[in-house]
Design an enzyme around this catalytic site. Structure first.
Site, PDB file in Angstrom:
ATOM      1  N   TYR A 322       7.684 -21.006  -0.240  1.00 50.00           N
ATOM      2  CA  TYR A 322       7.001 -20.600   0.990  1.00 50.00           C
ATOM      3  C   TYR A 322       7.597 -21.328   2.197  1.00 50.00           C
ATOM      4  CZ  TYR A 322       3.344 -18.721  -2.094  1.00 50.00           C
ATOM      5  OH  TYR A 322       2.650 -18.023  -3.039  1.00 50.00           O
ATOM      6  N   GLU A 397     -22.199 -22.620   1.550  1.00 44.54           N
ATOM      7  CA  GLU A 397     -22.125 -21.293   2.174  1.00 44.54           C
ATOM      8  C   GLU A 397     -22.658 -21.264   3.606  1.00 44.54           C
ATOM      9  OE1 GLU A 397     -24.325 -19.295  -0.824  1.00 44.54           O
ATOM     10  OE2 GLU A 397     -22.531 -18.551  -1.869  1.00 44.54           O
TER      11      GLU A 397
END
Ligand code: ZN
Ligand code: ZN
Length: 418
Positions: A322, A397
């Site tokens: 990458y 969350e």
């Protein structure tokens, strides 16, 4: 208050209200995807959820891009620029150890081994957040100029052996064309920061990752008579130390950090036999494109010259991975006020990390900004929180809504800017 800032204020509160409305469905999507994780290039169930949801929002959908990728196109009320937003969809071969009602029980075969599958890098949250952003922006489509391209990408963690995949393949298949993308945004959840915080860095933010293999050939002989041969183990040892002088003694340490790591050495079978050959493999991390090329040539020179000096040979193979996750400095500067306007508790300027991200393939083609979203529970310290790729990786969350606001906000502000 001027009309302009009043308008900006209304826009801000409208994005916030819409983001609050979608929060429940973001969490529901995240839990569903978390419980049904899929490895790279196999994200068929996830892709179907994404495609169905985008269609339900009236967004044009293209499927099977780079195997399982999904691309959504949302046209605003007037012509304008094109912003791409990217979420990666793949999970990892990790067996979940978090005690959650929606913990993954999925198992599969990976490289011939039976393994658990888990969203241990938080890509479940990325998909859910981007679906939330799609809903927010679809609800405002008549009020912004330009187009938003939603890119749901497979295989960020790498494609299975022998397959192509990920961002690189999406770019190859033309995901940044038709319509041509002007800029791209993406985020990654991290337990380095608590919920409510965003972090960014202009320029090199995550490293380029390349791997190397060096085969040192000597000449086999008895361990008691080394002068009758050439000992590749001693030569390889010198090469290991020589390689360490590249980051520490040969490169400008003030420009950017870099790492050369030898991760494995293989050679020999017995205490008293000098073998013919030693093989070493390792990883290279860099944050500057010119430095990256420079390191490659210095690795070759170091290995080959040390081998020659000992009468051996070294064959060096470098495989590029990458590229550098490089945040366009101008775009970053223009986008930070949008990140701040989300009401985040903190928007940090942070140091680079030497991990890698294939979002970098998009940034090689168009200016882009990738940033961090904190998901660490507020009562944990950074040392207590499991890192990405851990079987204990946990997402609070309550941090996901900020991700929806941040991506929505940078998009709208970019499209509205003259
Ligand atoms: Zn990862
Ligand atoms: Zn990741």
């Amino acid at each position: 208050m001027s009309t302009l800032s009043a308008a900006a204020d209304t826009l801000s509160s409208r994005i916030d209200a819409a983001a609050a409305r979608v929060e429940r469905s973001v969490i529901a999507h995240r839990r569903d995807i978390h419980q049904h994780p899929e490895l790279g290039n196999r994200e068929t169930r996830t892709a179907k959820i994404v495609a169905d949801r985008l269609r339900a929002l009236g967004i044009e959908v293209q499927e099977k891009v780079a195997h399982t990728g999904v691309v959504g196109l949302l046209r605003g009320g007037k012509p304008g620029k094109v912003v791409a937003l990217r979420a990666d969809m793949d999970a990892l071969p990790v067996t979940e150890q978090v005690d959650l009602p929606f913990a993954s029980k999925v198992r599969t075969t990976y490289n011939g081994q039976d393994v658990g599958v888990m969203h241990a890098c938080g890509h479940d949250a990325h998909v859910a957040i981007l679906l939330g952003v799609a809903e927010v922006l679809a609800g405002m489509r008549n009020e912004f100029p330009g187009t938003v391209k939603f890119i749901f990408q497979p295989a960020e963690e790498g494609a299975p052996e022998g397959e192509e995949g990920g961002a690189e393949l999406m770019v190859k298949e033309g995901v940044l064309e038709n319509p041509k993308v002007d800029t791209i945004f993406g985020l990654h959840v991290t337990s380095r920061y608590p919920v409510g915080e965003l972090a960014y860095k202009p320029g090199g933010m995550m490293a380029a990752v390349d791997s190397f293999k060096i085969v040192v050939r000597g000449k086999q002989t008895h361990g008691a008579y080394p002068w009758l041969g050439v000992d590749p183990i001693v030569v390889a040892s010198q090469i290991v130390l020589g390689l360490q002088t590249i980051p520490s003694r040969q490169l400008d340490a003030t420009l950017a950090p870099s790492i050369v790591t030898v991760g494995a050495i293989h050679g020999g079978v017995r205490n008293n036999i000098i073998p013919d050959e030693v093989e070493m493999i390792g990883t290279i991390r860099s944050l500057d494109a010119a430095m990256r090329n420079d390191i490659h040539s210095r690795i070759r020179r170091t290995a080959e010259s040390i081998a020659t000096s000992g009468g051996a040979t070294a064959k060096v193979e470098i495989t590029t991975g990458y590229p550098i996750t490089y945040n366009d400095p101008g775009l970053t500067e223009r986008s930070v006020p949008s990140l701040r306007a989300t009401g985040a508790k903190n928007v940090h300027l942070v140091n680079a990390v030497l991990g890698a991200e294939d979002f970098s393939f998009f940034q090689q083609k168009v200016p882009g900004l990738f940033f961090w979203l904190g998901i660490r529970p507020p009562d944990q310290t950074p040392d207590q929180a499991a890192s990405n790729h851990s079987p204990l990786f946990f997402i609070d969350e309550s941090g996901l809504g900020l991700g929806v606001r941040a991506l929505s906000r940078v998009t709208i502000d970019f499209l509205n800017a003259r």
